[in-house]
Design an enzyme around this catalytic site. Structure first.
Site, PDB file in Angstrom:
ATOM      1  N   ASN A 150     -14.601  -3.935 -16.192  1.00  0.00           N
ATOM      2  CA  ASN A 150     -13.552  -4.944 -15.941  1.00  0.00           C
ATOM      3  C   ASN A 150     -13.280  -5.835 -17.151  1.00  0.00           C
ATOM      4  O   ASN A 150     -12.131  -6.197 -17.418  1.00  0.00           O
ATOM      5  CB  ASN A 150     -13.888  -5.765 -14.695  1.00  0.00           C
ATOM      6  N   GLY A 226     -22.865  -4.769 -13.021  1.00  0.00           N
ATOM      7  CA  GLY A 226     -22.076  -3.774 -12.299  1.00  0.00           C
ATOM      8  C   GLY A 226     -22.159  -4.019 -10.810  1.00  0.00           C
ATOM      9  O   GLY A 226     -22.452  -5.135 -10.365  1.00  0.00           O
ATOM     10  N   THR A 228     -23.326  -3.867  -6.777  1.00  0.00           N
ATOM     11  CA  THR A 228     -24.600  -4.148  -6.107  1.00  0.00           C
ATOM     12  C   THR A 228     -25.344  -2.853  -5.754  1.00  0.00           C
ATOM     13  O   THR A 228     -26.570  -2.773  -5.910  1.00  0.00           O
ATOM     14  CB  THR A 228     -24.337  -5.021  -4.861  1.00  0.00           C
ATOM     15  N   ALA A 229     -24.616  -1.831  -5.313  1.00  0.00           N
ATOM     16  CA  ALA A 229     -25.295  -0.575  -4.951  1.00  0.00           C
ATOM     17  C   ALA A 229     -25.952   0.047  -6.186  1.00  0.00           C
ATOM     18  O   ALA A 229     -27.097   0.517  -6.128  1.00  0.00           O
ATOM     19  CB  ALA A 229     -24.296   0.399  -4.333  1.00  0.00           C
ATOM     20  N   THR A 230     -25.248   0.033  -7.318  1.00  0.00           N
ATOM     21  CA  THR A 230     -25.833   0.585  -8.550  1.00  0.00           C
ATOM     22  C   THR A 230     -27.045  -0.253  -8.967  1.00  0.00           C
ATOM     23  O   THR A 230     -28.065   0.292  -9.397  1.00  0.00           O
ATOM     24  CB  THR A 230     -24.797   0.605  -9.696  1.00  0.00           C
ATOM     25  N   GLU A 461     -28.012 -14.917 -17.247  1.00  0.00           N
ATOM     26  CA  GLU A 461     -27.632 -14.706 -18.645  1.00  0.00           C
ATOM     27  C   GLU A 461     -27.117 -16.033 -19.181  1.00  0.00           C
ATOM     28  O   GLU A 461     -27.022 -17.021 -18.466  1.00  0.00           O
ATOM     29  CB  GLU A 461     -26.545 -13.628 -18.725  1.00  0.00           C
TER      30      GLU A 461
HETATM   31  P1  NDP Z   1     -20.787   0.251 -11.408  1.00  0.00           P
HETATM   32  O1  NDP Z   1     -22.011  -0.277 -10.782  1.00  0.00           O
HETATM   33  O2  NDP Z   1     -20.154   1.449 -10.821  1.00  0.00           O
HETATM   34  O3  NDP Z   1     -21.043   0.595 -12.935  1.00  0.00           O
HETATM   35  C1  NDP Z   1     -21.547  -0.337 -13.857  1.00  0.00           C
HETATM   36  C2  NDP Z   1     -22.149   0.418 -15.036  1.00  0.00           C
HETATM   37  O4  NDP Z   1     -23.289   1.125 -14.577  1.00  0.00           O
HETATM   38  C3  NDP Z   1     -21.219   1.451 -15.649  1.00  0.00           C
HETATM   39  O5  NDP Z   1     -21.458   1.523 -17.025  1.00  0.00           O
HETATM   40  C4  NDP Z   1     -21.663   2.712 -14.947  1.00  0.00           C
HETATM   41  O6  NDP Z   1     -21.309   3.845 -15.674  1.00  0.00           O
HETATM   42  C5  NDP Z   1     -23.155   2.487 -14.903  1.00  0.00           C
HETATM   43  N1  NDP Z   1     -23.871   3.260 -13.900  1.00  0.00           N
HETATM   44  C6  NDP Z   1     -23.413   3.770 -12.735  1.00  0.00           C
HETATM   45  N2  NDP Z   1     -24.411   4.442 -12.096  1.00  0.00           N
HETATM   46  C7  NDP Z   1     -25.516   4.331 -12.866  1.00  0.00           C
HETATM   47  C8  NDP Z   1     -26.863   4.795 -12.760  1.00  0.00           C
HETATM   48  N3  NDP Z   1     -27.275   5.538 -11.736  1.00  0.00           N
HETATM   49  N4  NDP Z   1     -27.738   4.487 -13.733  1.00  0.00           N
HETATM   50  C9  NDP Z   1     -27.346   3.747 -14.784  1.00  0.00           C
HETATM   51  N5  NDP Z   1     -26.091   3.301 -14.961  1.00  0.00           N
HETATM   52  C10 NDP Z   1     -25.182   3.572 -14.016  1.00  0.00           C
HETATM   53  O7  NDP Z   1     -19.765  -0.975 -11.473  1.00  0.00           O
HETATM   54  P2  NDP Z   1     -18.266  -0.949 -11.978  1.00  0.00           P
HETATM   55  O8  NDP Z   1     -18.210  -0.414 -13.368  1.00  0.00           O
HETATM   56  O9  NDP Z   1     -17.425  -0.338 -10.917  1.00  0.00           O
HETATM   57  O10 NDP Z   1     -17.974  -2.524 -12.112  1.00  0.00           O
HETATM   58  C11 NDP Z   1     -17.537  -3.303 -11.067  1.00  0.00           C
HETATM   59  C12 NDP Z   1     -18.686  -4.086 -10.459  1.00  0.00           C
HETATM   60  O11 NDP Z   1     -19.284  -4.897 -11.442  1.00  0.00           O
HETATM   61  C13 NDP Z   1     -18.211  -5.033  -9.379  1.00  0.00           C
HETATM   62  O12 NDP Z   1     -19.098  -4.963  -8.293  1.00  0.00           O
HETATM   63  C14 NDP Z   1     -18.315  -6.395 -10.036  1.00  0.00           C
HETATM   64  O13 NDP Z   1     -18.495  -7.465  -9.154  1.00  0.00           O
HETATM   65  C15 NDP Z   1     -19.488  -6.209 -10.920  1.00  0.00           C
HETATM   66  N6  NDP Z   1     -19.483  -7.202 -11.991  1.00  0.00           N
HETATM   67  C16 NDP Z   1     -20.430  -8.194 -11.952  1.00  0.00           C
HETATM   68  C17 NDP Z   1     -20.417  -9.192 -12.915  1.00  0.00           C
HETATM   69  C18 NDP Z   1     -21.462 -10.263 -12.922  1.00  0.00           C
HETATM   70  O14 NDP Z   1     -21.601 -10.910 -13.950  1.00  0.00           O
HETATM   71  N7  NDP Z   1     -22.191 -10.483 -11.862  1.00  0.00           N
HETATM   72  C19 NDP Z   1     -19.393  -9.220 -13.967  1.00  0.00           C
HETATM   73  C20 NDP Z   1     -18.462  -8.127 -13.897  1.00  0.00           C
HETATM   74  C21 NDP Z   1     -18.511  -7.151 -12.935  1.00  0.00           C
HETATM   75  P3  NDP Z   1     -19.911   4.597 -15.387  1.00  0.00           P
HETATM   76  O15 NDP Z   1     -18.840   3.595 -15.295  1.00  0.00           O
HETATM   77  O16 NDP Z   1     -19.803   5.457 -16.562  1.00  0.00           O
HETATM   78  O17 NDP Z   1     -20.118   5.323 -14.083  1.00  0.00           O
END
Ligand code: NDP
Length: 480
Positions: A150, A226, A228-230, A461
């Site tokens: 994002n 990223g 919450t599930a991840t 952070e």
């Molecule tokens: P994801 O959890 O899908 O992905 C985040 C990152 O993790 C990506 O680089 C993704 O790679 C990677 N990833 C996915 N699966 C794995 C795994 N099994 N092992 C290691 N890495 C993995 O989130 P999104 O990219 O869809 O981002 C949106 C989410 O991020 C929203 O829930 C949002 O709220 C959250 N977010 C939280 C913030 C905070 O500061 N709290 C700030 C910004 C966003 P790839 O994309 O290549 O699959």
């Protein structure tokens, strides 16, 4: 077609398996570049390079590492327009937003931590006459940094900068959905001659490349932003190995509006906090709670302004909203809008895809959407949608507002609008959230703790919090 490369051991290299993933421009729905589909072998190379570079990097003086960070910051500044264009093309966000927020902030992240590390210090405690404790703060080792799509370079650099400043070496994986500015950052690091292996950037899918990285026994800590599930999946792998972990996860943030607020200021900011970056900011307020005395007035004024927001080509200066980042995410948001209607929600404006013309006809655009008439427990008000969709709900009392605000599993950020100072402090104290904005939104000071409670994450952070996370304290007690 442009093929981007991994950055491993100071070199831009192709993935060993020579496999690539399509990279889409969300504004047109067309593939415009190819990114490495890196395998475990590439990840391992990067981790080995980081391990080999660690002792040399960690033993530099803080001021020397600070100089390197400053060089990276200058490198970003000198390619500001190119980076902004790349960010907008990759993500679908308006170019003006990438130019005014994302890339300047990435530059500032390196600049901020280049100065922070110069001022970083550790404690000493005199226990008794002749007994003193002092605490060393040592870099942890190889840091795995994983970030979402994002705010691509903004969040990528928010992790990398403090990790490097503190003396760790880094293996970082950007989201495969938005890899381009991370690639350009690796070009910058190569150009300035950052010592080999200090920063490594490996591109690829989360479930393969990302998973290989966090599963490696050779990394020492994980900083992840990223979903919450991840985050839960990563914790299952990393926690049993007793490695440090910082998880910045999703949110379902309340925007609490009392009837004694500065209405015009609140209205202007609420448009932003609802729909900035197509609502794809973890800090956006997706549940708007409005005190009944001004509910109808707010609804009428807000919906009128939302209807006026132009959704369009991200390259146009007057596009208030650009494209949704990817087709799966676009479909997910449209599914949630359908769910909201099944749950009895009334769409006051938006609620549908927007089809532009010409080269943008296959792009992924959604009208900013406002929904009312839903109860707090429904899926629409409980689950993170992460798009240009907000609900509005009325409340009568402060207690009711608090109960609504706290009734999700998340706790990342909240916004409170009131001109009653006492109420502002009471609410600020009781809303379950890591970050509270009172009569403002997204006013960031990089020194402050950043992160969430409940399902929004673990750890903080920002400022000293990040330098504490990226260092290991060691206490030394000496009797003399
Ligand atoms: P994801 O959890 O899908 O992905 C985040 C990152 O993790 C990506 O680089 C993704 O790679 C990677 N990833 C996915 N699966 C794995 C795994 N099994 N092992 C290691 N890495 C993995 O989130 P999104 O990219 O869809 O981002 C949106 C989410 O991020 C929203 O829930 C949002 O709220 C959250 N977010 C939280 C913030 C905070 O500061 N709290 C700030 C910004 C966003 P790839 O994309 O290549 O699959």
């Amino acid at each position: 077609m442009k093929k981007i490369a991994n950055y491993i051991n100071g070199k831009l290299v192709a993935p060993q398996n020579e496999k690539y993933i399509d990279n889409y421009n969300p504004a047109t729905g067309k593939i415009y570049s190819l990114i490495p589909d890196s395998s475990e072998a590439d990840v391992n190379d990067a981790v080995v390079a980081a391990r080999d570079a660690f002792v040399g990097w960690a033993s530099l003086r803080n001021t020397e590492r600070a100089d390197w960070l400053e060089k990276i910051s200058h490198g970003i500044e000198s390619r500001m327009n190119e980076l902004a264009l790349a960010e907008s093309t990759d993500n679908g966000k308006p170019l003006w937003l990438a130019r005014s927020v994302d890339i300047p902030r990435a530059k500032d992240n390196f600049k901020f931590y280049s100065t922070a590390i110069r001022h970083f210090s550790s404690e000493s405690h005199q226990t008794a006459e002749g007994v003193i404790n002092y605490t060393l703060r040592k870099p942890v080792g190889v840091a795995a940094c994983i970030s979402p799509w994002n705010l691509p370079l903004y969040l990528f650099s928010w992790k990398i900068a403090p990790a490097l400043a503190a003396g760790n070496t880094v293996v970082a994986k950007p989201s495969e959905v938005t890899p381009m500015t991370a690639y350009l950052l690796s070009e910058i690091c190569e150009e300035i001659g950052l010592p080999a292996g200090v920063l490594n950037i490996v591109h690829g899918l989360g479930h393969s490349t990302g998973n290989a990285l966090i599963s490696s026994d050779e990394i020492d800590l994980v900083s992840f932003t990223g979903g919450t599930a991840t985050g839960a999946h990563i914790a299952k792998i990393v926690a049993p190995k007793f490695k440090k972990m910082s998880l910045e996860l999703g949110g379902k943030n309340p925007n609490i509006i009392f009837d004694d607020c500065d209405f015009d200021k609140m209205l202007k900011t609420t448009l932003n906090s609802s729909f900035a970056n197509q609502g794809q900011i973890c800090l956006c307020g997706s549940r708007i709670l409005v005190q009944r005395g001004i509910y109808e007035k707010f609804k009428e004024a807000f919906v009128r302004k939302v209807k006026d927001m132009k959704v369009g080509d991200p390259m146009q200066e007057d596009s208030r909203q650009g494209a949704i980042v990817s087709q799966p995410h676009y479909e997910k948001i449209l599914d949630y809008i359908a769910i909201a209607q099944e749950e009895g929600g009334k769409v006051l404006t938006g609620g549908k895809a927007i089809h532009l013309e010409g080269e943008h006809k296959d792009g992924w655009y959604i009208a900013p959407t406002v929904i009312e008439g839903l109860d707090q427990q429904c899926r629409t008000n409980q689950e993170e949608i992460f798009g240009p969709v907000v609900t509005i709900q009325p409340f009568d009392t402060e207690e009711e507002a608090l109960a609504l605000a706290n009734s999700t599993g998340y706790g990342l950020a909240a916004t409170i609008w009131t001109s009653d100072l006492h109420k502002a402090h009471r609410m600020g104290n009781k809303v379950e959230s890591g970050i509270i904005w009172i009569n403002c939104w997204l006013l960031r000071d990089l020194r402050t703790p950043f992160g969430g409670v409940k399902n929004s994450g673990v750890g903080r952070e920002g400022g000293w919090e990040a330098l504490h996370f990226f260092t290991e304290p060691k206490n030394v007690c000496i009797a003399y």
